[in-house]
Write a protein that holds these residues in place. Structure first.
Motif, PDB file in Angstrom:
ATOM      1  N   TYR A  91      25.905  44.483  46.135  1.00 13.52           N
ATOM      2  CA  TYR A  91      25.182  44.178  46.011  1.00 13.52           C
ATOM      3  C   TYR A  91      24.308  43.150  45.865  1.00 13.52           C
ATOM      4  O   TYR A  91      24.046  41.675  46.768  1.00 13.52           O
ATOM      5  N   LEU A  92      24.122  42.804  44.954  1.00 15.54           N
ATOM      6  CA  LEU A  92      22.859  42.175  44.530  1.00 15.54           C
ATOM      7  C   LEU A  92      23.148  40.475  44.555  1.00 15.54           C
ATOM      8  O   LEU A  92      23.462  39.715  44.271  1.00 15.54           O
ATOM      9  N   GLU A  93      24.719  40.909  44.174  1.00 14.70           N
ATOM     10  CA  GLU A  93      25.460  39.252  43.804  1.00 14.70           C
ATOM     11  C   GLU A  93      25.994  39.261  45.382  1.00 14.70           C
ATOM     12  O   GLU A  93      25.668  37.219  45.096  1.00 14.70           O
ATOM     13  N   VAL A  94      26.317  39.711  46.190  1.00 18.08           N
ATOM     14  CA  VAL A  94      25.889  38.701  47.287  1.00 18.08           C
ATOM     15  C   VAL A  94      24.492  38.833  48.334  1.00 18.08           C
ATOM     16  O   VAL A  94      24.567  37.511  48.892  1.00 18.08           O
ATOM     17  N   CYS A  95      23.960  38.960  47.857  1.00 21.13           N
ATOM     18  CA  CYS A  95      22.743  38.638  48.445  1.00 21.13           C
ATOM     19  C   CYS A  95      22.018  37.022  47.328  1.00 21.13           C
ATOM     20  O   CYS A  95      21.571  36.495  48.233  1.00 21.13           O
ATOM     21  N   GLU A  96      22.157  37.044  45.811  1.00 21.38           N
ATOM     22  CA  GLU A  96      22.153  35.875  45.416  1.00 21.38           C
ATOM     23  C   GLU A  96      22.728  34.698  45.989  1.00 21.38           C
ATOM     24  O   GLU A  96      22.369  33.496  45.631  1.00 21.38           O
ATOM     25  N   ALA A  97      24.291  35.440  46.597  1.00 19.74           N
ATOM     26  CA  ALA A  97      25.423  34.089  46.770  1.00 19.74           C
ATOM     27  C   ALA A  97      24.884  33.773  48.560  1.00 19.74           C
ATOM     28  O   ALA A  97      24.164  32.120  48.704  1.00 19.74           O
ATOM     29  N   LEU A  98      24.164  34.378  49.049  1.00 19.84           N
ATOM     30  CA  LEU A  98      23.731  34.362  50.448  1.00 19.84           C
ATOM     31  C   LEU A  98      22.928  33.540  49.941  1.00 19.84           C
ATOM     32  O   LEU A  98      22.403  32.390  50.751  1.00 19.84           O
ATOM     33  N   ALA A  99      21.516  33.475  49.195  1.00 22.48           N
ATOM     34  CA  ALA A  99      20.626  32.648  48.907  1.00 22.48           C
ATOM     35  C   ALA A  99      20.082  31.653  48.479  1.00 22.48           C
ATOM     36  O   ALA A  99      20.354  30.359  49.168  1.00 22.48           O
ATOM     37  N   GLU A 100      21.638  31.514  47.794  1.00 29.69           N
ATOM     38  CA  GLU A 100      21.938  30.008  47.603  1.00 29.69           C
ATOM     39  C   GLU A 100      22.985  28.960  48.788  1.00 29.69           C
ATOM     40  O   GLU A 100      22.165  27.614  49.109  1.00 29.69           O
ATOM     41  N   LEU A 101      23.560  30.068  49.538  1.00 26.00           N
ATOM     42  CA  LEU A 101      24.831  29.052  50.029  1.00 26.00           C
ATOM     43  C   LEU A 101      24.077  28.658  51.652  1.00 26.00           C
ATOM     44  O   LEU A 101      24.147  27.840  52.798  1.00 26.00           O
ATOM     45  N   THR A 102      22.960  29.802  52.032  1.00 23.89           N
ATOM     46  CA  THR A 102      21.807  29.473  53.388  1.00 23.89           C
ATOM     47  C   THR A 102      21.299  28.106  53.445  1.00 23.89           C
ATOM     48  O   THR A 102      20.920  27.932  52.425  1.00 23.89           O
ATOM     49  N   PRO A 103      20.980  27.361  54.949  1.00 21.81           N
ATOM     50  CA  PRO A 103      19.906  26.505  54.784  1.00 21.81           C
ATOM     51  C   PRO A 103      18.857  26.741  53.762  1.00 21.81           C
ATOM     52  O   PRO A 103      18.104  27.805  54.554  1.00 21.81           O
ATOM     53  N   GLY A 104      18.015  25.286  53.590  1.00 22.41           N
ATOM     54  CA  GLY A 104      16.773  25.480  52.996  1.00 22.41           C
ATOM     55  C   GLY A 104      16.894  26.031  51.640  1.00 22.41           C
ATOM     56  O   GLY A 104      17.643  26.710  51.289  1.00 22.41           O
ATOM     57  N   ASP A 105      15.976  25.095  50.984  1.00 20.98           N
ATOM     58  CA  ASP A 105      16.040  25.579  49.443  1.00 20.98           C
ATOM     59  C   ASP A 105      14.992  26.634  48.927  1.00 20.98           C
ATOM     60  O   ASP A 105      13.835  26.861  47.821  1.00 20.98           O
ATOM     61  N   HIS A 106      14.032  27.104  50.238  1.00 20.45           N
ATOM     62  CA  HIS A 106      12.369  27.940  50.045  1.00 20.45           C
ATOM     63  C   HIS A 106      13.386  29.588  49.884  1.00 20.45           C
ATOM     64  O   HIS A 106      13.962  29.656  49.414  1.00 20.45           O
ATOM     65  N   ALA A 107      12.335  30.193  49.209  1.00 19.65           N
ATOM     66  CA  ALA A 107      12.318  31.885  48.359  1.00 19.65           C
ATOM     67  C   ALA A 107      12.889  32.645  49.802  1.00 19.65           C
ATOM     68  O   ALA A 107      12.752  32.344  50.653  1.00 19.65           O
ATOM     69  N   LYS A 108      14.624  33.252  49.083  1.00 20.18           N
ATOM     70  CA  LYS A 108      15.143  34.230  50.028  1.00 20.18           C
ATOM     71  C   LYS A 108      14.991  34.852  49.721  1.00 20.18           C
ATOM     72  O   LYS A 108      14.877  35.467  48.289  1.00 20.18           O
ATOM     73  N   ARG A 109      15.257  35.848  50.448  1.00 20.13           N
ATOM     74  CA  ARG A 109      15.267  37.610  50.718  1.00 20.13           C
ATOM     75  C   ARG A 109      16.810  38.208  51.607  1.00 20.13           C
ATOM     76  O   ARG A 109      17.167  37.474  52.788  1.00 20.13           O
ATOM     77  N   SER A 110      17.639  38.652  51.548  1.00 20.03           N
ATOM     78  CA  SER A 110      18.522  39.186  52.990  1.00 20.03           C
ATOM     79  C   SER A 110      18.758  40.763  51.607  1.00 20.03           C
ATOM     80  O   SER A 110      18.193  41.501  51.498  1.00 20.03           O
ATOM     81  N   ALA A 111      19.360  41.452  53.057  1.00 18.14           N
ATOM     82  CA  ALA A 111      19.459  42.783  53.808  1.00 18.14           C
ATOM     83  C   ALA A 111      21.416  42.958  53.996  1.00 18.14           C
ATOM     84  O   ALA A 111      21.045  42.502  54.729  1.00 18.14           O
ATOM     85  N   LEU A 112      22.179  43.441  54.041  1.00 23.92           N
ATOM     86  CA  LEU A 112      23.536  43.880  54.145  1.00 23.92           C
ATOM     87  C   LEU A 112      23.236  44.812  55.143  1.00 23.92           C
ATOM     88  O   LEU A 112      22.828  46.217  54.976  1.00 23.92           O
ATOM     89  N   PHE A 113      23.958  44.864  56.587  1.00 27.15           N
ATOM     90  CA  PHE A 113      24.558  46.169  56.826  1.00 27.15           C
ATOM     91  C   PHE A 113      25.671  46.099  57.189  1.00 27.15           C
ATOM     92  O   PHE A 113      27.155  45.058  56.607  1.00 27.15           O
ATOM     93  N   ASN A 114      26.444  46.571  58.121  1.00 25.00           N
ATOM     94  CA  ASN A 114      27.914  47.003  58.686  1.00 25.00           C
ATOM     95  C   ASN A 114      28.602  45.740  59.622  1.00 25.00           C
ATOM     96  O   ASN A 114      29.898  45.485  59.395  1.00 25.00           O
ATOM     97  N   SER A 115      27.102  45.341  60.484  1.00 24.97           N
ATOM     98  CA  SER A 115      28.343  44.529  61.471  1.00 24.97           C
ATOM     99  C   SER A 115      27.427  42.952  61.870  1.00 24.97           C
ATOM    100  O   SER A 115      26.288  43.945  61.596  1.00 24.97           O
ATOM    101  N   GLY A 116      27.926  42.322  63.005  1.00 28.75           N
ATOM    102  CA  GLY A 116      27.635  41.407  63.287  1.00 28.75           C
ATOM    103  C   GLY A 116      26.015  41.851  64.212  1.00 28.75           C
ATOM    104  O   GLY A 116      25.374  41.569  64.752  1.00 28.75           O
ATOM    105  N   ALA A 117      25.904  42.705  65.014  1.00 25.94           N
ATOM    106  CA  ALA A 117      25.419  43.009  66.449  1.00 25.94           C
ATOM    107  C   ALA A 117      23.869  44.138  64.943  1.00 25.94           C
ATOM    108  O   ALA A 117      23.235  43.748  66.067  1.00 25.94           O
ATOM    109  N   GLU A 118      24.752  44.970  64.103  1.00 22.63           N
ATOM    110  CA  GLU A 118      23.374  45.571  63.082  1.00 22.63           C
ATOM    111  C   GLU A 118      22.838  44.720  62.929  1.00 22.63           C
ATOM    112  O   GLU A 118      21.100  45.030  62.483  1.00 22.63           O
ATOM    113  N   ALA A 119      23.288  43.018  61.720  1.00 23.39           N
ATOM    114  CA  ALA A 119      22.318  42.091  62.112  1.00 23.39           C
ATOM    115  C   ALA A 119      21.874  41.576  62.943  1.00 23.39           C
ATOM    116  O   ALA A 119      20.698  41.622  62.354  1.00 23.39           O
TER     117      ALA A 119
END
Length: 445
Positions: A100-128
């Motif tokens: 879970y941490l590794e996916v969130c770290e990858a998202l912080a690196e890949l998504t736009p912007g160089d600001h501090a980021k956090r993520s939360a993981l879910f099951n589907s696009g609608a849920e997100a």
């Protein structure tokens, strides 16, 4: 990959074994679950789907932009098999795990912007999307949310309210979540003032909607697809999205970019916002992220994501360890095989063929999209923008009979959307385009 990358038709489509399975489907599955092409699939890889009758179909849909790295991609399979043998579930909110941490770290690196980021993981696009709205409301203390005409955001109650199209997504399912407002979408082909005026006039229409119908100080979030998906792959004109982002920043509104269909190399960039140089406050992802397994995320500015109280986000299966392993394998594949560049190559190949088709048939009003997310809109004829869903459906059915999996879309049901796996070889894509041409010849002469 042990599936030969070629189309093979051993029976009619669907074949006898698929028809028998479809009879079982009708007897055991809710009629509310529709099927576009009832050819039941047993194996898949590259750009080919193999059905129970042994037919090999060309895949121009990727399970609606999910199998971006191809079905059963080796790095995804290896990681999934290893993870499934170690543990399949604990619930991250009970006893967490590193994936879970590794996916969130990858998202912080890949998504736009160089600001501090956090993520939360879910099951589907609608849920997100639903959780992104929750986060924006918690962070701003406001309730109103603005979405756009032709937008699609999911099938839960809140995301149905955000979604513009009634049938089949909303009809009969209300009442819907309140405090949802809709602004005109920058749709160049159909903008009343013409394509040249679209960027300026559509932005002013959006800003006017916010100011007069809602009040900018009441809006928690604006939810926007950088390229609309189910709405018909509508690409707003250059500069429009940036102006929307600037307006949100000026008024303390959280900009939520719904990149569920556009994300992860699909448009030729890691995310469609990259093309416009726009950094959203929150970004929702799913579909192509995990190579076919159910995983979704909300990623955003740390101060916004951390505004939610502990326990306010989560879900029993959210960030399942096997799905996280699949995502890490898919991201590794995207990086190693440079699938952003591959998406741009596919765009060049498709556009050349589709533009030739457009010049031949006046019913094709526009070719649009970006990367390996392309569409053509069918109308009554040259100069007449009346939608032509009848011809769209007939051509789609012809493609299916010839072993080409195509998808339609659009508010008016008159758009073909092309979402091939980025691992499909050129010769297979060319053959699929040959079949498109034959279907047009058959129905439009």
């Amino acid at each position: 990959m042990d599936i030969v990358q070629e189309r093979r038709l051993l029976t009619e489509i669907p074949g006898p074994r698929s028809r028998e399975l479809q009879r079982r489907k009708l007897a055991s599955v809710s009629a509310g679950v529709g099927v576009g092409l009832p050819a039941y699939i047993t194996r898949a890889g590259g750009g080919v789907l193999v059905d129970v009758d042994g037919n090999q179909l060309i895949d121009f849909g990727s399970g609606i932009a999910v199998t971006t790295v191809g079905n059963a991609a080796p790095r995804v399979v290896e990681r999934v098999q290893r993870q499934a043998a170690e543990l399949t579930h604990t619930c991250f909110m009970v006893t967490p795990y590193e994936g879970y941490l590794e996916v969130c770290e990858a998202l912080a690196e890949l998504t736009p912007g160089d600001h501090a980021k956090r993520s939360a993981l879910f099951n589907s696009g609608a849920e997100a999307v639903e959780n992104a709205v929750k986060i924006a409301r918690a962070a701003t203390g406001r309730q109103a949310v603005v979405a756009f005409e032709h937008g699609y955001h999911g099938r839960t109650n809140l995301t149905m309210a955000l979604t513009a199209k009634s049938m089949p997504y909303k009809a009969g399912f209300g009442p819907f979540s309140p405090e949802i407002y809709r602004a005109p979408m920058a749709y160049p082909l159909r903008w009343p003032g013409g394509a040249q005026a679209c960027a300026e006039e559509a932005f002013e229409a959006f800003a006017g909607t916010v100011r007069t119908q809602v009040g900018a100080d009441r809006v928690a979030a604006v939810v926007v697809e950088p390229i609309q998906g189910e709405g018909g792959f509508i690409v707003p004109p250059a500069g429009w999205l940036r102006r929307v982002a600037d307006f949100c920043r000026e008024h303390g509104i959280v900009l939520i970019a719904d990149e569920i269909q556009t994300g992860f190399c699909r448009t030729g960039d890691w995310f469609a916002c990259d093309h416009d140089g726009v950094v959203p406050d929150l970004i929702t992802t799913a579909k192509g992220m995990a190579g076919g397994l159910p995983l979704a995320a909300v990623t955003g500015r740390a101060e916004i994501m951390d505004a939610v109280h502990a326990g306010g986000l989560g879900g029993t299966y959210g960030g399942n360890p096997v799905a996280c392993a699949a995502a890490l394998g898919a991201i590794e594949t995207m990086r190693t095989e440079n699938l952003c560049a591959r998406a741009r190559e596919i765009e060049t190949l498709f556009r050349h063929r589709l533009e030739k088709l457009r010049h031949r048939y006046g019913a094709i009003a526009e070719i649009r999209g970006r990367g390996a997310m392309l569409a053509m809109e069918l109308t009554a004829g040259a100069g007449d923008l009346t939608p032509n869903p009848g011809a769209t459906a007939a051509i789609n059915a012809s493609c299916h009979r010839q072993g080409l999996v195509t998808l339609t879309a659009g508010t008016f049901g008159n758009v073909f959307r092309f979402l091939p796996p980025l691992t499909a070889p050129d010769h297979l894509l060319q053959e699929g385009l040959d079949l498109i041409e034959q279907a047009f010849q058959e129905h439009l002469g």
